[in-house]
Design a protein around this motif. Sequence first.
Motif, PDB file in Angstrom:
ATOM      1  N   ASN A 358      29.734  58.485  17.084  1.00 25.48           N
ATOM      2  CA  ASN A 358      29.577  59.303  18.287  1.00 25.48           C
ATOM      3  C   ASN A 358      28.105  59.542  18.624  1.00 25.48           C
ATOM      4  OD1 ASN A 358      32.311  59.454  18.669  1.00 25.48           O
ATOM      5  ND2 ASN A 358      32.537  61.520  17.866  1.00 25.48           N
ATOM      6  N   ALA A 359      27.273  59.726  17.589  1.00 28.58           N
ATOM      7  CA  ALA A 359      25.845  59.946  17.836  1.00 28.58           C
ATOM      8  C   ALA A 359      25.201  58.718  18.471  1.00 28.58           C
ATOM      9  CB  ALA A 359      25.134  60.300  16.526  1.00 28.58           C
ATOM     10  N   VAL A 360      25.586  57.530  18.031  1.00 22.19           N
ATOM     11  CA  VAL A 360      25.061  56.298  18.629  1.00 22.19           C
ATOM     12  C   VAL A 360      25.496  56.201  20.092  1.00 22.19           C
ATOM     13  CG1 VAL A 360      25.263  53.780  18.607  1.00 22.19           C
ATOM     14  CG2 VAL A 360      24.861  55.011  16.477  1.00 22.19           C
ATOM     15  N   CYS A 361      26.759  56.521  20.359  1.00 29.60           N
ATOM     16  CA  CYS A 361      27.248  56.465  21.738  1.00 29.60           C
ATOM     17  C   CYS A 361      26.505  57.463  22.620  1.00 29.60           C
ATOM     18  CB  CYS A 361      28.749  56.749  21.770  1.00 29.60           C
ATOM     19  SG  CYS A 361      29.771  55.445  21.025  1.00 29.60           S
ATOM     20  N   ARG A 362      26.213  58.653  22.100  1.00 24.86           N
ATOM     21  CA  ARG A 362      25.457  59.642  22.871  1.00 24.86           C
ATOM     22  C   ARG A 362      24.060  59.118  23.196  1.00 24.86           C
ATOM     23  NH1 ARG A 362      28.099  63.304  19.177  1.00 24.86           N
ATOM     24  NH2 ARG A 362      29.401  64.811  20.291  1.00 24.86           N
ATOM     25  N   ALA A 363      23.397  58.576  22.179  1.00 23.72           N
ATOM     26  CA  ALA A 363      22.030  58.086  22.386  1.00 23.72           C
ATOM     27  C   ALA A 363      21.988  56.937  23.398  1.00 23.72           C
ATOM     28  CB  ALA A 363      21.438  57.631  21.052  1.00 23.72           C
ATOM     29  N   LEU A 364      23.043  56.131  23.432  1.00 23.68           N
ATOM     30  CA  LEU A 364      23.101  55.004  24.368  1.00 23.68           C
ATOM     31  C   LEU A 364      23.641  55.408  25.738  1.00 23.68           C
ATOM     32  CD1 LEU A 364      24.525  52.247  21.977  1.00 23.68           C
ATOM     33  CD2 LEU A 364      22.149  52.518  22.748  1.00 23.68           C
ATOM     34  N   GLY A 365      24.115  56.648  25.859  1.00 24.51           N
ATOM     35  CA  GLY A 365      24.682  57.093  27.131  1.00 24.51           C
ATOM     36  C   GLY A 365      26.035  56.492  27.428  1.00 24.51           C
ATOM     37  N   ARG A 366      26.749  56.057  26.390  1.00 23.58           N
ATOM     38  CA  ARG A 366      28.083  55.478  26.552  1.00 23.58           C
ATOM     39  C   ARG A 366      29.104  56.477  26.006  1.00 23.58           C
ATOM     40  NH1 ARG A 366      26.582  49.592  23.842  1.00 23.58           N
ATOM     41  NH2 ARG A 366      24.976  48.994  25.373  1.00 23.58           N
ATOM     42  N   TYR A 367      29.945  57.006  26.855  1.00 21.02           N
ATOM     43  CA  TYR A 367      30.823  58.068  26.400  1.00 21.02           C
ATOM     44  C   TYR A 367      32.307  57.842  26.704  1.00 21.02           C
ATOM     45  CZ  TYR A 367      29.270  59.216  31.140  1.00 21.02           C
ATOM     46  OH  TYR A 367      28.922  59.148  32.460  1.00 21.02           O
ATOM     47  N   THR A 368      32.652  56.940  27.589  1.00 20.65           N
ATOM     48  CA  THR A 368      34.066  56.732  27.926  1.00 20.65           C
ATOM     49  C   THR A 368      34.870  56.282  26.713  1.00 20.65           C
ATOM     50  OG1 THR A 368      33.480  56.151  30.200  1.00 20.65           O
ATOM     51  CG2 THR A 368      35.676  55.527  29.431  1.00 20.65           C
ATOM     52  N   GLU A 369      34.370  55.245  26.031  1.00 18.03           N
ATOM     53  CA  GLU A 369      35.087  54.733  24.862  1.00 18.03           C
ATOM     54  C   GLU A 369      35.246  55.781  23.771  1.00 18.03           C
ATOM     55  OE1 GLU A 369      34.104  50.745  23.177  1.00 18.03           O
ATOM     56  OE2 GLU A 369      33.713  51.910  21.342  1.00 18.03           O
ATOM     57  N   PRO A 370      34.161  56.463  23.331  1.00 23.32           N
ATOM     58  CA  PRO A 370      34.338  57.447  22.253  1.00 23.32           C
ATOM     59  C   PRO A 370      35.197  58.646  22.665  1.00 23.32           C
ATOM     60  CG  PRO A 370      32.096  57.539  23.112  1.00 23.32           C
ATOM     61  CD  PRO A 370      32.729  56.302  23.677  1.00 23.32           C
ATOM     62  N   ILE A 371      35.205  59.005  23.954  1.00 27.36           N
ATOM     63  CA  ILE A 371      36.065  60.101  24.394  1.00 27.36           C
ATOM     64  C   ILE A 371      37.539  59.705  24.260  1.00 27.36           C
ATOM     65  CG2 ILE A 371      36.852  61.384  26.421  1.00 27.36           C
ATOM     66  CD1 ILE A 371      33.913  61.537  27.306  1.00 27.36           C
ATOM     67  N   VAL A 372      37.867  58.496  24.682  1.00 31.95           N
ATOM     68  CA  VAL A 372      39.244  58.014  24.554  1.00 31.95           C
ATOM     69  C   VAL A 372      39.655  57.962  23.088  1.00 31.95           C
ATOM     70  CG1 VAL A 372      40.779  56.041  24.909  1.00 31.95           C
ATOM     71  CG2 VAL A 372      39.182  56.719  26.713  1.00 31.95           C
ATOM     72  N   VAL A 373      38.770  57.433  22.259  1.00 35.92           N
ATOM     73  CA  VAL A 373      39.056  57.360  20.821  1.00 35.92           C
ATOM     74  C   VAL A 373      39.216  58.762  20.238  1.00 35.92           C
ATOM     75  CG1 VAL A 373      38.109  56.710  18.575  1.00 35.92           C
ATOM     76  CG2 VAL A 373      37.909  55.136  20.512  1.00 35.92           C
ATOM     77  N   GLY A 374      38.305  59.670  20.612  1.00 35.90           N
ATOM     78  CA  GLY A 374      38.342  61.022  20.068  1.00 35.90           C
ATOM     79  C   GLY A 374      39.590  61.789  20.471  1.00 35.90           C
ATOM     80  N   VAL A 375      40.011  61.645  21.730  1.00 35.51           N
ATOM     81  CA  VAL A 375      41.235  62.321  22.183  1.00 35.51           C
ATOM     82  C   VAL A 375      42.443  61.793  21.419  1.00 35.51           C
ATOM     83  CG1 VAL A 375      42.814  62.587  24.129  1.00 35.51           C
ATOM     84  CG2 VAL A 375      40.357  62.899  24.461  1.00 35.51           C
TER      85      VAL A 375
END
Length: 427
Positions: A358-375
């Motif tokens: 999740n930290a890598v996704c935040r730093a890259l500004g990519r959040y759609t994929e990790p949000i779907v995974v997290g939900v």
Amino acid sequence: MSAEVGTAVTDPSAVRHSALRSSLGLIVGKGAQIGWGFAFWVVAARATSDREVGLTMAAVAAVMICTQLAVLGAGSAVIVAVGRGEPPARVLDAAFAIVGVAGTVLAVGYLVLQSAVAPETASASVLFWLTFLAAAVTGTLVIVLDQALVALGRGASASLRYALGGGVSLGAAALVAWQAHGASADVVMACWTLGNTVACVVGVVQLRKLIGYRPRPSLRSARGRPLLAVGIPYQLLTLTERAPGLVLPLLLAHTVAPETAAYWYPAWMMAWAAYSAPMLMGIVQFSEGVRDPHRLVSTTWASLRWSLAVGGLAAVVLVLLAHPLLSLLGERYADASADALRWLAAGLVPYAVLQAYNAVCRALGRYTEPIVVGVTIGVALCVSALLVAETGPGAMALAWLVVLSIGAVAVGLRLVAVLRRITKESR
């Protein structure tokens, strides 16, 4: 670096500490908060009945949900903005105004909703409503303060504010326990809220001493809109991480029994002491990734190693001392929840992998994929635990560990692929 007129702010680059020092200091601070929190519940368990403890724990979980919703990603937006060189004063003024209003609205909304939907477990006490509101607002402000100080490279400052806040909260609970047994949930809640308020005040003072910042909250749209545009996607991702652990005690208290929530929550809270290491390392990893994108891969692996080292040590202690630690609350807590604590502590490894991803996704500004995974993972965690809730906390924790581990395997493979691609692109 310039700042708003009338607000003196020192150049943040002049006050930064190393990422490792900031990370470890933040972990020590969070450890102090959790340690004082555990001591608080030990005293509370002796000050009142299991039912009142369970209702208070459910209220605390509700406050934490409100704070996670109300922060609206303002803390993450502060990290991004300060990392890009924007004036801290302008960013902080907008952030504090937004979360202050949001925290108030959500707290009142929750209290009204609870009174309508679950009146049998709702409190009509004026004291409870006021302390719940204060806890939600100050708790949200503390989240922003934590991340603002991380952005400034001073995460270690958390140690003092959490130590003072926790000490005050524990002292108040001890006074209540000494005066009389059988305190109501609203009195116990008031003691907990007092510590939150102290931590918030200390954080503001620290920010003032560090960079000369004087809070002047402003809801001007020119300031708030960019902050929300950056912050809300990040906060949605954060909610997928935190919501399962916060929602489950509420679901247990209102759909199973307050006593079930009372036995589950201490085990979860103690396991969170170990989980805090990867969670806080992830915040610093995100901050450093924004500030220096070229070092994202090395920062990620370093953060993961330190997360496993520090969090793993805490997890081992919890596994070995589960029964003695829980027995401080009472033998009934130890008998009911020791196995649950051991299973939850074992979840440190998969949780660290999830945080690194999740930290890598935040730093890259990519959040759609990790949000779907997290939900997906979060829903599975809560559903699996509730399905076996009647069996006891141990079965709930085992189901939690299995689901979390399966999710971490998938996320870990994805993390490796992302980091390999970044490495190839940098060449």
